[in-house]
Design an enzyme around this catalytic site. Structure first.
Site, PDB file in Angstrom:
ATOM      1  N   CYS A  54       0.823  -1.156  -0.020  1.00  0.00           N
ATOM      2  CA  CYS A  54       0.037  -0.091  -0.100  1.00  0.00           C
ATOM      3  C   CYS A  54       0.682   0.967   0.014  1.00  0.00           C
ATOM      4  CB  CYS A  54      -1.045  -0.012   1.270  1.00  0.00           C
ATOM      5  SG  CYS A  54      -2.084  -1.193   1.405  1.00  0.00           S
ATOM      6  N   ARG A 131      -8.176  -4.016  -3.166  1.00  0.00           N
ATOM      7  CA  ARG A 131      -7.276  -3.015  -3.955  1.00  0.00           C
ATOM      8  C   ARG A 131      -8.231  -2.730  -5.195  1.00  0.00           C
ATOM      9  NH1 ARG A 131      -2.471  -2.488  -1.836  1.00  0.00           N
ATOM     10  NH2 ARG A 131      -1.623  -4.357  -0.968  1.00  0.00           N
TER      11      ARG A 131
HETATM   12  C1  BEZ Z   1       0.630  -4.616   1.650  1.00  0.00           C
HETATM   13  O1  BEZ Z   1       1.815  -4.795   1.843  1.00  0.00           O
HETATM   14  O2  BEZ Z   1       0.206  -3.527   1.469  1.00  0.00           O
HETATM   15  C2  BEZ Z   1      -0.512  -5.645   1.986  1.00  0.00           C
HETATM   16  C3  BEZ Z   1       0.071  -6.971   1.554  1.00  0.00           C
HETATM   17  C4  BEZ Z   1      -0.825  -7.923   1.815  1.00  0.00           C
HETATM   18  C5  BEZ Z   1      -1.968  -7.956   2.624  1.00  0.00           C
HETATM   19  C6  BEZ Z   1      -2.466  -6.476   2.816  1.00  0.00           C
HETATM   20  C7  BEZ Z   1      -1.733  -5.443   2.771  1.00  0.00           C
END
Ligand code: BEZ
Length: 217
Positions: A54, A131
């Site tokens: 993110c 997302r």
């Molecule tokens: C992230 O790194 O943004 C992320 C990765 C897996 C699940 C949720 C967030």
């Protein structure tokens, strides 16, 4: 604080229909969908603040913001985190990476906006938004949706290409072929009657067959 339209179901919104109205707490104060009327809006969700994928996406959208603005497009993020968490995270991104986040981020703690837009995929997570990205036009009509899983960061150049394609469609009444980019030829919508199909062969486009014509814009 209440949203204009509350919903507990997780149905998906529909392309070509008005985007679900909302009123929400954000890092830029209370915002409603209506506040974006007259501009394009990219509304996008991320799973959680202070997560690495993110963080890369937020920086990529921040980098894209000036190009979007030139096209009359505003950005608005969203996750099921508080405004305090959002504020701490965007400050942290600026301190650690030198990137200022210029767009508001919705604090959707009660999941109201997430539910309206079908951003929660219980098979992936019941507590985080996937997302999801929604392109909403200046009249408030939902024009495109992109859904990505938690694990995959989005390609912001594709978001820019999508906006360019939608705006070209609106301006010229055309469609855009696979992997189209600005400057490439566009697709002339196929004729819908036999008479128009006959006419198409002599219309002066770059025509392979009656249903397949391209032109420059
Ligand atoms: C992230 O790194 O943004 C992320 C990765 C897996 C699940 C949720 C967030």
């Amino acid at each position: 604080m209440e949203t204009a339209v509350a919903s507990s179901n997780h149905s998906l919104p529909r392309l070509g229909q008005p985007a679900p109205p909302f009123e929400a707490d954000t890092t830029h104060g209370i915002l409603r969908l209506e506040d974006f009327k007259g501009s394009w809006l990219i509304l996008f969700s991320h799973p959680a603040d202070f997560t690495p994928v993110c963080t890369t996406e937020f920086m990529a959208f921040a980098e894209l913001a000036p190009e979007l603005r030139r096209r009359g497009v505003e950005l608005c993020g969203l996750s099921i985190d508080s405004t305090f968490s959002h504020i701490a995270w965007v400050r942290n991104i600026e301190q650690n990476f030198g990137v200022k986040i210029p767009f508001p981020v919705i604090a959707d703690l009660n999941k109201e906006v997430a539910s309206l837009y079908g951003m929660i995929m219980p098979g992936e997570s019941k507590t985080e938004t996937s997302r999801c990205l929604f392109a909403i036009d200046p009249a408030g009509i939902l024009r495109a949706m992109i859904y990505y899983p938690l694990s995959t960061g989005r390609n912001t150049q594709e978001v820019l290409r999508l906006i360019d394609a939608l705006q070209a469609t609106d301006k010229y009444g055309i469609a855009t072929p696979a992997n189209w980019k600005p400057g490439d030829k566009v697709i002339v919508p196929p004729p819908k009657t036999t008479e128009d199909a006959d006419a198409r062969m002599k219309a002066g486009y770059e025509t392979k067959d009656w249903y397949f014509s391209k032109r420059a814009v």
